[in-house]
Enzyme design. Structure first.
Site, PDB file in Angstrom:
ATOM      1  N   MET A  18     -12.071   4.347  -0.810  1.00 13.23           N
ATOM      2  CA  MET A  18     -12.675   4.720   0.293  1.00 13.23           C
ATOM      3  C   MET A  18     -13.380   5.994   0.036  1.00 13.23           C
ATOM      4  O   MET A  18     -12.990   7.061   0.682  1.00 13.23           O
ATOM      5  CB  MET A  18     -11.548   4.678   1.263  1.00 13.23           C
ATOM      6  CG  MET A  18     -11.256   3.200   1.793  1.00 13.23           C
ATOM      7  SD  MET A  18      -9.647   3.258   2.619  1.00 13.23           S
ATOM      8  CE  MET A  18      -8.564   3.464   1.481  1.00 13.23           C
ATOM      9  N   MET A  27      -8.905   8.125  -0.584  1.00 16.76           N
ATOM     10  CA  MET A  27      -9.787   8.577   0.390  1.00 16.76           C
ATOM     11  C   MET A  27     -10.079   9.892   0.202  1.00 16.76           C
ATOM     12  O   MET A  27      -9.412  10.840  -0.333  1.00 16.76           O
ATOM     13  CB  MET A  27      -8.781   8.381   1.864  1.00 16.76           C
ATOM     14  CG  MET A  27      -8.348   7.238   2.246  1.00 16.76           C
ATOM     15  SD  MET A  27      -7.563   7.372   3.763  1.00 16.76           S
ATOM     16  CE  MET A  27      -6.724   5.764   3.686  1.00 16.76           C
ATOM     17  N   ASP A  85      -4.474   3.653  -2.091  1.00 13.84           N
ATOM     18  CA  ASP A  85      -5.722   3.765  -0.971  1.00 13.84           C
ATOM     19  C   ASP A  85      -6.259   5.276  -1.164  1.00 13.84           C
ATOM     20  O   ASP A  85      -5.618   6.246  -0.994  1.00 13.84           O
ATOM     21  CB  ASP A  85      -5.205   3.933   0.437  1.00 13.84           C
ATOM     22  CG  ASP A  85      -5.091   2.288   0.866  1.00 13.84           C
ATOM     23  OD1 ASP A  85      -6.095   1.457   0.682  1.00 13.84           O
ATOM     24  OD2 ASP A  85      -3.980   2.039   1.312  1.00 13.84           O
ATOM     25  N   MET A  99     -11.779  -5.732   4.991  1.00 13.77           N
ATOM     26  CA  MET A  99     -10.866  -4.795   6.022  1.00 13.77           C
ATOM     27  C   MET A  99     -10.625  -5.504   7.356  1.00 13.77           C
ATOM     28  O   MET A  99     -11.418  -5.830   7.984  1.00 13.77           O
ATOM     29  CB  MET A  99     -11.470  -3.577   6.054  1.00 13.77           C
ATOM     30  CG  MET A  99     -11.820  -2.568   4.925  1.00 13.77           C
ATOM     31  SD  MET A  99     -10.175  -2.054   4.164  1.00 13.77           S
ATOM     32  CE  MET A  99      -9.294  -1.564   5.444  1.00 13.77           C
ATOM     33  N   ASP A 104      -6.815  -6.555   4.093  1.00  8.69           N
ATOM     34  CA  ASP A 104      -6.278  -5.173   4.229  1.00  8.69           C
ATOM     35  C   ASP A 104      -6.220  -4.322   5.531  1.00  8.69           C
ATOM     36  O   ASP A 104      -7.240  -4.059   6.099  1.00  8.69           O
ATOM     37  CB  ASP A 104      -6.696  -4.261   3.114  1.00  8.69           C
ATOM     38  CG  ASP A 104      -6.336  -2.818   2.900  1.00  8.69           C
ATOM     39  OD1 ASP A 104      -5.038  -2.558   3.689  1.00  8.69           O
ATOM     40  OD2 ASP A 104      -6.896  -2.030   2.367  1.00  8.69           O
ATOM     41  N   SER A 126       0.722  -1.205  -0.033  1.00  9.38           N
ATOM     42  CA  SER A 126       0.080  -0.183   0.168  1.00  9.38           C
ATOM     43  C   SER A 126       1.037   1.291   0.030  1.00  9.38           C
ATOM     44  O   SER A 126       1.427   1.458   0.820  1.00  9.38           O
ATOM     45  CB  SER A 126      -1.051  -0.156   1.351  1.00  9.38           C
ATOM     46  OG  SER A 126      -1.459   1.383   1.491  1.00  9.38           O
ATOM     47  N   HIS A 133      -8.190   0.925  -4.242  1.00 15.15           N
ATOM     48  CA  HIS A 133      -9.079   0.564  -3.065  1.00 15.15           C
ATOM     49  C   HIS A 133      -9.851   2.160  -2.995  1.00 15.15           C
ATOM     50  O   HIS A 133      -9.078   3.163  -2.581  1.00 15.15           O
ATOM     51  CB  HIS A 133      -8.205   0.202  -1.995  1.00 15.15           C
ATOM     52  CG  HIS A 133      -9.261   0.225  -0.799  1.00 15.15           C
ATOM     53  ND1 HIS A 133      -8.776  -0.052   0.442  1.00 15.15           N
ATOM     54  CD2 HIS A 133     -10.739  -0.019  -0.522  1.00 15.15           C
ATOM     55  CE1 HIS A 133      -9.642  -0.222   1.479  1.00 15.15           C
ATOM     56  NE2 HIS A 133     -10.899  -0.143   0.762  1.00 15.15           N
ATOM     57  N   HIS A 177      -1.011  -1.180  -4.273  1.00 13.34           N
ATOM     58  CA  HIS A 177      -2.601  -0.813  -3.786  1.00 13.34           C
ATOM     59  C   HIS A 177      -2.401   0.629  -3.665  1.00 13.34           C
ATOM     60  O   HIS A 177      -1.598   1.193  -2.913  1.00 13.34           O
ATOM     61  CB  HIS A 177      -2.532  -1.740  -2.268  1.00 13.34           C
ATOM     62  CG  HIS A 177      -3.903  -1.459  -1.773  1.00 13.34           C
ATOM     63  ND1 HIS A 177      -4.892  -2.289  -2.080  1.00 13.34           N
ATOM     64  CD2 HIS A 177      -4.462  -0.714  -0.994  1.00 13.34           C
ATOM     65  CE1 HIS A 177      -5.837  -2.103  -1.119  1.00 13.34           C
ATOM     66  NE2 HIS A 177      -5.306  -1.144  -0.548  1.00 13.34           N
TER      67      HIS A 177
HETATM   68  C1  DX5 Z   1      -6.492   1.723   5.385  1.00 14.46           C
HETATM   69  C2  DX5 Z   1      -5.892   1.209   4.033  1.00 14.46           C
HETATM   70  C3  DX5 Z   1      -4.828   0.190   4.108  1.00 14.46           C
HETATM   71  C4  DX5 Z   1      -3.485   0.866   4.624  1.00 14.46           C
HETATM   72  C5  DX5 Z   1      -2.697  -0.441   5.222  1.00 14.46           C
HETATM   73  O1  DX5 Z   1      -7.716   2.479   5.348  1.00 14.46           O
HETATM   74  O2  DX5 Z   1      -6.951   0.818   3.118  1.00 14.46           O
HETATM   75  O3  DX5 Z   1      -4.659  -0.091   2.566  1.00 14.46           O
HETATM   76  O4  DX5 Z   1      -2.968   1.509   4.024  1.00 14.46           O
HETATM   77  O5  DX5 Z   1      -1.786  -0.018   5.868  1.00 14.46           O
HETATM   78  P1  DX5 Z   1      -1.037  -0.889   7.137  1.00 14.46           P
HETATM   79  O6  DX5 Z   1      -0.680  -2.258   6.473  1.00 14.46           O
HETATM   80  O7  DX5 Z   1      -0.115  -0.163   7.763  1.00 14.46           O
HETATM   81  O8  DX5 Z   1      -2.313  -1.030   8.093  1.00 14.46           O
HETATM   82 ZN    ZN Z   2      -6.493  -0.237   1.211  1.00 21.16          ZN
END
Ligand code: DX5
Ligand code: ZN
Length: 218
Positions: free
Chosen positions: A66, A35, A33, A135, A174, A6, A64, A31
């Site tokens: 969010m 947001m 993320d 998750m 994840d 990630s 991903h 990956h």
């Molecule tokens: C959390 C993300 C994850 C996060 C994982 O909201 O979706 O992908 O980056 O990071 P670690 O492995 O540090 O929990």
């Molecule tokens: Zn993620």
């Protein structure tokens, strides 16, 4: 096991170099993320940044989302080069339609569930999903503590997929994934592990990838 590092935990000032280094290290997926500050409290990068970095590597872009109402941005992420587009079941009103639309646009369709969301929301969309993301933390931040309820959820999902004749659907986990829990996650039925802080905190990446692969093979 596929490892999907990630980028939330990478140095955002040198993402292009990091992508090239990951590829050189033998990583296959990466990956992203995304947001929006609404579905989750945090904000990160969006389609423009991803698009700008598409040519920096041939890695498989696992995106991903969010974000609320992800259906508004599917063509943007397609144009940005997303190959797997994952939406949250909690963030869209018309889950089946959104998953079908992702596939129609030529991407793999993933559906993510927060830790408290039951698997039954998947009952009528298993045909429409290429991957289910469980998750193992509440989304929004890297570096959170892994929730151990995830093991039973993976097993229940695997059994649901088998009953539905959908065993080829990937199971991704994840949040809080590290070398210590990776063996049990894979044993429970996870195909794809996302790792942010546990992966990026200890370069070199080739050795880190190898360590995860060895852990998964235990
Ligand atoms: C959390 C993300 C994850 C996060 C994982 O909201 O979706 O992908 O980056 O990071 P670690 O492995 O540090 O929990
Ligand atoms: Zn993620």
């Amino acid at each position: 096991m596929i490892l999907s590092p990630s980028l939330l935990s990478a140095d955002c000032g040198r993402l292009a170099e990091t992508l090239a280094e990951l590829q050189d290290a033998g990583v296959e997926w990466v990956h992203w993320d995304v947001m929006d500050g609404h579905f989750v409290p945090n904000m990160t990068f969006g389609q423009h940044v991803i698009k700008g970095l598409r040519n920096a590597s041939d890695l498989f872009f696992d995106v991903h989302l969010m974000i609320e109402e992800p259906e508004r941005y599917l063509t943007d992420f397609q144009a940005a080069g997303a190959q797997m587009l994952v939406i949250h079941a909690e963030a869209t009103r018309h889950l089946q339609r959104t998953l079908a639309e992702i596939r129609r646009l030529g991407m793999k369709a993933g559906v993510a569930l927060n830790p408290a969301t039951p698997l039954c929301v998947l009952d009528y969309v298993l045909e429409d999903a290429d991957m289910v993301l469980l998750m193992s933390v509440n989304p929004g931040f890297g570096g959170q503590k892994f929730l151990s309820s995830t093991y039973a959820k993976i097993r229940a999902l695997r059994s649901k997929l088998a009953d539905a004749g959908r065993s080829s659907c990937l199971v991704q986990v994840d949040g809080g994934v590290d070398l210590a829990n990776a063996p049990r996650l894979v044993e429970a039925g996870a195909d794809v592990l996302v790792s942010g802080s546990a992966f990026f905190s200890q370069p070199p990446y080739a050795q880190r990838l190898q360590a995860f692969q060895s852990a998964a093979a235990q």
